[in-house]
Design an enzyme around this catalytic site. Structure first.
Site, PDB file in Angstrom:
ATOM      1  N   ASP A  90       0.855  -1.187   0.000  1.00 44.68           N
ATOM      2  CA  ASP A  90       0.000   0.000   0.000  1.00 44.68           C
ATOM      3  C   ASP A  90       0.888   1.234   0.000  1.00 44.68           C
ATOM      4  OD1 ASP A  90      -2.058  -1.794   0.280  1.00 44.68           O
ATOM      5  OD2 ASP A  90      -2.708  -1.090   2.242  1.00 44.68           O
ATOM      6  N   HIS A 147       5.204  -7.245  -0.511  1.00 41.99           N
ATOM      7  CA  HIS A 147       4.931  -8.498  -1.213  1.00 41.99           C
ATOM      8  C   HIS A 147       5.547  -8.479  -2.613  1.00 41.99           C
ATOM      9  CE1 HIS A 147       1.642  -9.931   1.642  1.00 41.99           C
ATOM     10  NE2 HIS A 147       1.944  -8.711   2.069  1.00 41.99           N
ATOM     11  N   SER A 252       8.166   2.993   5.145  1.00 39.87           N
ATOM     12  CA  SER A 252       9.223   3.749   4.543  1.00 39.87           C
ATOM     13  C   SER A 252       8.974   3.804   3.050  1.00 39.87           C
ATOM     14  CB  SER A 252      10.581   3.159   4.893  1.00 39.87           C
ATOM     15  OG  SER A 252      11.602   3.873   4.290  1.00 39.87           O
TER      16      SER A 252
END
Length: 312
Positions: A90, A147, A252
């Site tokens: 995200d 991911h 980050s």
């Protein structure tokens, strides 16, 4: 004036000491400490706990456990198109585009070297020259596990020590070579479109970067550490598209790199475009055949003069 003071503060503050102190607090299991930080954080950043596997914020044993929380199984469907490249996390696009003769665009008037980003190793940088990059910024409220954008087999990693500047847009616009000077972990995967690099960039008060194959990534040595993942000494580490490869304990940014003609980004994506894990952000290009890993000479560029290597 506020921007100048914010940047000045980051230059003068003891970045690593501050991050270690915050890390200790984030790992505290003392109920009043962890519950206070979790509830205040969730309220300030309007964290959506309805999609979390554990919805009650104070049920997490530490702040770090809350921050790296798992999502419900159906919260982030992974695009199933055979040729899609999906967002690894995200966040929001910081910048996206092509790598121009070994330079990556950071912000207006600022860029950084591909080789420097990858720890100074020319053999790692060469396959990506004139290729493609995407920089994705994770805000505090975002899901902080990373991911795979595409199925890949791990070839090499480089842990690069460095600064811990904030990685938000303000800092990106005001600190030269931000992503190539911050502490980071570089992971090189072989995929069906050739090599892919995933660069996990640390930031101010980031307490750690973890991977699914090594756990916490924080070598004590203060120079780049190159690790080979060879079939001769370890079982292959192959991760499917959408499978978790790592996580941030605060922070980050993730920088994705692909080679020339390997992929094409979704045309609508631009700076500040929001993205969600599993959404298609690109598709395979004409270079869509599996390639053999390149022969490596492990030569450092002029950016670094020494390194450590180890095999697992």
């Amino acid at each position: 004036m506020k921007t100048k003071l914010f940047i000045l503060f980051q230059h003068i503050v003891p970045q690593h000491l501050l991050s270690r102190l915050v890390g200790k607090i984030a790992d505290s299991t003392t109920p009043w400490i962890k519950n206070t930080f979790i509830t205040q954080f969730a309220k300030k950043y309007r964290v959506n706990m309805s999609e979390a596997l554990i919805e009650e914020p104070t049920a997490y044993p530490t702040f770090n456990a809350f921050f790296t929380r798992a999502l419900k199984e159906d919260a982030r469907p992974i695009d199933s198109s055979a040729n899609s490249i999906v967002s690894p996390t995200d966040g929001a696009i910081s910048q996206i585009g092509s790598i121009d003769h070994g330079r990556i665009f950071q912000a207006k008037g600022r860029g950084y070297g591909l080789s420097t980003l990858l720890g100074g190793y020319e053999h790692l940088a060469t396959p990506f020259k004139n290729g493609y990059f995407a920089t994705i910024y994770l805000s505090p409220r975002d899901y902080h596990r990373v991911h795979m954008p595409i199925k890949g087999t791990l070839i090499e990693t480089v842990y690069v020590p460095g600064d811990l500047f904030s990685v938000n847009q303000t800092t990106a616009e005001n600190v030269d070579q931000l992503f190539a000077r911050n502490e980071r972990l570089v992971a090189i995967f072989e995929t069906e479109v050739g090599p892919m690099a995933m660069v996990l960039v640390g930031a101010m008060i980031v307490a750690g970067i973890e991977t699914v194959w090594s756990g916490q990534e924080a070598p004590a040595i203060k120079k780049p550490v190159l690790t080979h993942f060879t079939p001769q000494v370890s079982d292959p580490i192959t991760l499917d598209k959408g499978e978790e490869m790592g996580r941030f304990k605060l922070g980050s940014t993730v920088v994705l790199l692909f080679g020339p003609e390997a992929i094409e980004w979704v045309e609508q994506l631009k700076a500040e475009s929001p993205v969600k894990l599993g959404e298609s952000i690109g598709h395979m290009g004409s270079n869509n055949a599996t390639q053999a890993p390149p022969q490596h000479d492990n030569t450092l560029s002029a950016d670094y003069t020494s390194s450590e290597s180890r095999s697992v």
